[in-house]
Design a protein around this motif. Structure first.
Motif, mmCIF file in Angstrom:
data_model
loop_
_atom_site.group_PDB
_atom_site.id
_atom_site.type_symbol
_atom_site.label_atom_id
_atom_site.label_comp_id
_atom_site.label_asym_id
_atom_site.label_seq_id
_atom_site.Cartn_x
_atom_site.Cartn_y
_atom_site.Cartn_z
ATOM 1 N N PHE A 1 0.842 -1.269 0.074
ATOM 2 C CA PHE A 1 0.003 -0.127 -0.060
ATOM 3 C C PHE A 1 0.861 1.316 -0.127
ATOM 4 O O PHE A 1 0.536 2.180 -0.614
ATOM 5 N N SER A 2 2.101 1.165 0.777
ATOM 6 C CA SER A 2 2.971 2.225 0.432
ATOM 7 C C SER A 2 3.534 2.613 -0.808
ATOM 8 O O SER A 2 3.722 3.913 -1.145
ATOM 9 N N MET A 3 3.557 1.663 -1.804
ATOM 10 C CA MET A 3 4.135 1.819 -3.030
ATOM 11 C C MET A 3 2.852 2.134 -4.023
ATOM 12 O O MET A 3 2.947 3.184 -4.766
ATOM 13 N N ARG A 4 1.797 1.472 -3.585
ATOM 14 C CA ARG A 4 0.384 1.867 -4.293
ATOM 15 C C ARG A 4 0.012 3.297 -4.080
ATOM 16 O O ARG A 4 -0.249 4.222 -5.086
ATOM 17 N N ALA A 5 0.444 4.121 -3.008
ATOM 18 C CA ALA A 5 -0.029 5.413 -2.766
ATOM 19 C C ALA A 5 0.968 6.317 -3.682
ATOM 20 O O ALA A 5 0.546 7.424 -4.082
ATOM 21 N N VAL A 6 2.082 6.031 -4.140
ATOM 22 C CA VAL A 6 2.978 6.821 -4.624
ATOM 23 C C VAL A 6 3.384 6.426 -5.937
ATOM 24 O O VAL A 6 4.371 6.913 -6.782
ATOM 25 N N PHE A 7 2.599 5.355 -6.395
ATOM 26 C CA PHE A 7 3.362 4.762 -7.870
ATOM 27 C C PHE A 7 3.006 5.673 -9.220
ATOM 28 O O PHE A 7 3.526 5.475 -10.314
ATOM 29 N N PHE A 8 2.173 6.755 -8.931
ATOM 30 C CA PHE A 8 2.053 7.790 -9.962
ATOM 31 C C PHE A 8 3.050 8.788 -9.907
ATOM 32 O O PHE A 8 3.235 9.597 -10.971
ATOM 33 N N ALA A 9 3.559 9.136 -8.772
ATOM 34 C CA ALA A 9 4.580 10.317 -8.650
ATOM 35 C C ALA A 9 5.965 10.176 -9.548
ATOM 36 O O ALA A 9 6.203 11.186 -9.921
ATOM 37 N N PRO A 10 6.212 9.168 -10.041
ATOM 38 C CA PRO A 10 7.362 8.980 -11.053
ATOM 39 C C PRO A 10 6.978 9.726 -12.165
ATOM 40 O O PRO A 10 8.100 10.329 -12.918
ATOM 41 N N VAL A 11 5.991 10.051 -12.526
ATOM 42 C CA VAL A 11 5.449 10.974 -13.846
ATOM 43 C C VAL A 11 5.951 12.575 -13.726
ATOM 44 O O VAL A 11 6.462 12.972 -14.601
ATOM 45 N N GLU A 12 6.152 12.923 -12.439
ATOM 46 C CA GLU A 12 7.012 14.223 -12.412
ATOM 47 C C GLU A 12 8.539 13.982 -12.433
ATOM 48 O O GLU A 12 9.221 14.720 -13.099
ATOM 49 N N GLU A 13 8.864 12.902 -12.123
ATOM 50 C CA GLU A 13 10.618 12.610 -12.002
ATOM 51 C C GLU A 13 10.840 12.508 -13.690
ATOM 52 O O GLU A 13 12.047 12.850 -13.823
ATOM 53 N N ILE A 14 10.011 12.122 -14.452
ATOM 54 C CA ILE A 14 10.599 11.937 -15.648
ATOM 55 C C ILE A 14 10.252 13.376 -16.726
ATOM 56 O O ILE A 14 10.297 13.309 -17.833
ATOM 57 N N LYS A 15 9.931 14.154 -16.013
ATOM 58 C CA LYS A 15 9.743 15.724 -16.538
ATOM 59 C C LYS A 15 8.722 15.364 -17.690
ATOM 60 O O LYS A 15 8.987 16.256 -18.810
ATOM 61 N N VAL A 16 7.490 14.959 -17.476
ATOM 62 C CA VAL A 16 6.633 14.799 -18.357
ATOM 63 C C VAL A 16 5.998 16.355 -18.264
ATOM 64 O O VAL A 16 5.735 16.842 -17.339
ATOM 65 N N PRO A 17 5.707 17.016 -19.646
ATOM 66 C CA PRO A 17 5.282 18.407 -19.566
ATOM 67 C C PRO A 17 3.793 18.479 -19.119
ATOM 68 O O PRO A 17 2.919 17.591 -19.119
ATOM 69 N N ARG A 18 3.568 19.364 -18.190
ATOM 70 C CA ARG A 18 2.332 19.397 -17.537
ATOM 71 C C ARG A 18 0.947 19.608 -18.082
ATOM 72 O O ARG A 18 0.012 19.225 -17.994
#
Length: 428
Positions: free
Chosen positions: A334-351
């Motif tokens: 559950f700790s992984m499930r909570a943040v598994f969309f956060a890497p979208v920011e790390e790969i610098k996807v244009p907002r």
């Protein structure tokens, strides 16, 4: 950011959490009212399963449309539309329609909640936080949804009991779920602002918003990092699906009393969500400083933990120890499930293509729901007893290790991209 802006940011997050914690309650009616659904809606196990299959099919096919929809239209319109739409369909459900009506209802639930609402919610949460706040934002979203889930679900159960646990009681609970969802939809309309949808190109020339959205879709599809993030989510979600089988495992192997089954189920689904969300978010933002690094480490820990768990003498262990160990493993997931969309920011996807990126992540990331339960269930049917559960747990280890490999590749891509950006800044 001023104090007023900071305060408004958190108020908006609360509004998003309220919606995220209520919109799925009607489509997940079976979680709390499985037996009443069979009795008062005259549904068999197979028919309930078919309704869920229709839901999954609409979700999977519809998420392809979400890639366009999520960036073309404003959240101020889409989020209230989704919530109110689910609530109105819920009111129709309260009339107890026939089987075909049930299938149509679950298809509409999926259209509003999964296709229109969920990718837009994820986009809105991403845009609320800065690069350094992504873990916290998604962590609080997951934890907050757990709190709202629990309050709303227990309130509906209370209404069901108060009204006598008959057909009228189930109808009252469904109407309650519907009314709450509609109310939050109305609140969302007044609390959320319009998205700024760009309608000029790089040269400042006016272009249609449809063209901008389609251009964003193509850009997102052509970004390999988005697909790698999606595969990481795919791996974690495949492990998450396996958590369902801890309940029959404890009942069959440990002899867990029926009185404990309900309590364990609530802790397993709602309690861990409340704990795992903030813990995952805190570790990502404050300790590890990278969602991808955290997921990579947690996947390895999950594989090792499950490997050790398989080797334990389960048939001679205390049920409370078994419950504690399985809940501990669930907390990691559950700790992984909570943040598994956060890497979208790390790969610098244009907002401006956040919606398209989140939709792609949903399509691939949540796809295990179409096959994982079937795979795990068939393992238990083919090999009854402890050995069947060990096959399930070994498959969960395999998915954890797959996720570890994929997140390692993703981390290398992120580091390479950051090094290039650093060199460009130095040269400038």
């Amino acid at each position: 950011m001023s104090k007023k802006e900071e305060r408004m940011k958190w108020i908006k997050l609360i509004v998003l959490i309220l919606g995220g914690g209520t919109i799925f309650k009607l489509s997940s009616l079976k979680d709390a009212f499985y037996v009443p659904m069979q009795e008062f809606l005259n549904l068999t196990h197979t028919q309930i399963g078919m309704a869920m299959s229709v839901y999954g099919m609409v979700q999977t096919i519809g998420n392809f449309a979400s890639i366009y929809i999520a960036d073309r239209f404003s959240k101020k319109k889409l989020i209230p539309l989704s919530l109110i739409g689910v609530g109105v369909v819920g009111l129709y459900l309260s009339t107890f329609p026939g089987y075909i009506g049930i299938l149509i209802i679950w298809g509409l639930f999926s259209l509003f909640a999964e296709v229109i609402y969920w990718p837009v919610l994820l986009k809105a949460v991403r845009l609320l936080g800065t690069e350094d706040e992504q873990g916290r934002m998604f962590g609080f979203l997951e934890a907050g949804r757990g709190v709202v889930d629990t309050i709303v679900a227990f309130s509906a159960l209370g209404i069901f009991a108060l009204l006598g646990k008959g057909a009228g009681a189930l109808k009252g609970s469904i109407i309650f779920f519907s009314a709450v969802t509609i109310a939050i939809g109305i609140i969302s309309y007044f609390m959320l602002e319009d998205d700024i949808i760009k309608d000029v190109d790089e040269n400042g020339n006016k272009i249609s918003k449809n063209k901008v959205a389609l251009k964003g879709v193509v850009k997102a599809i052509k970004t390999p990092e988005i697909w790698i993030v999606s595969l990481t989510i795919f791996s974690i979600y495949s492990v998450y699906c396996g958590l369902t089988y801890f309940i029959p495992f404890l009942k069959d192997i440990y002899g867990m009393p029926v009185t404990l089954v309900g309590a364990y189920g609530i802790i397993n689904q709602y309690g861990l969500k409340m704990v795992g969300g903030p813990v995952g978010g805190f570790l990502v933002d404050k300790k590890v400083k990278s969602a991808t690094k955290y997921l990579r480490g947690a996947l390895l820990v999950a594989a090792i933990a499950m490997g050790g768990f398989i080797l334990l003498p389960h048939e001679s262990m205390n049920v409370y120890l078994g419950m504690s160990l399985t809940l501990g493993f669930g907390a990691i997931v559950f700790s992984m499930r909570a943040v598994f969309f956060a890497p979208v920011e790390e790969i610098k996807v244009p907002r401006e293509i956040s919606g398209a990126a989140m939709s792609i992540a949903c399509i691939l990331g949540y796809s295990p729901s179409m096959f994982a339960y079937t795979i795990y269930g068939s393992m238990l049917d083919k090999t009854p007893g402890l050995q069947g559960y060990k096959h399930v747990f070994m498959t969960m280890i395999a998915f954890s290790l797959l996720g570890f490999v994929i997140s390692t590749i993703l981390l290398k891509i992120i580091n390479k991209k950051n090094n290039v950006m650093h060199e460009e800044e130095v040269n400038a």
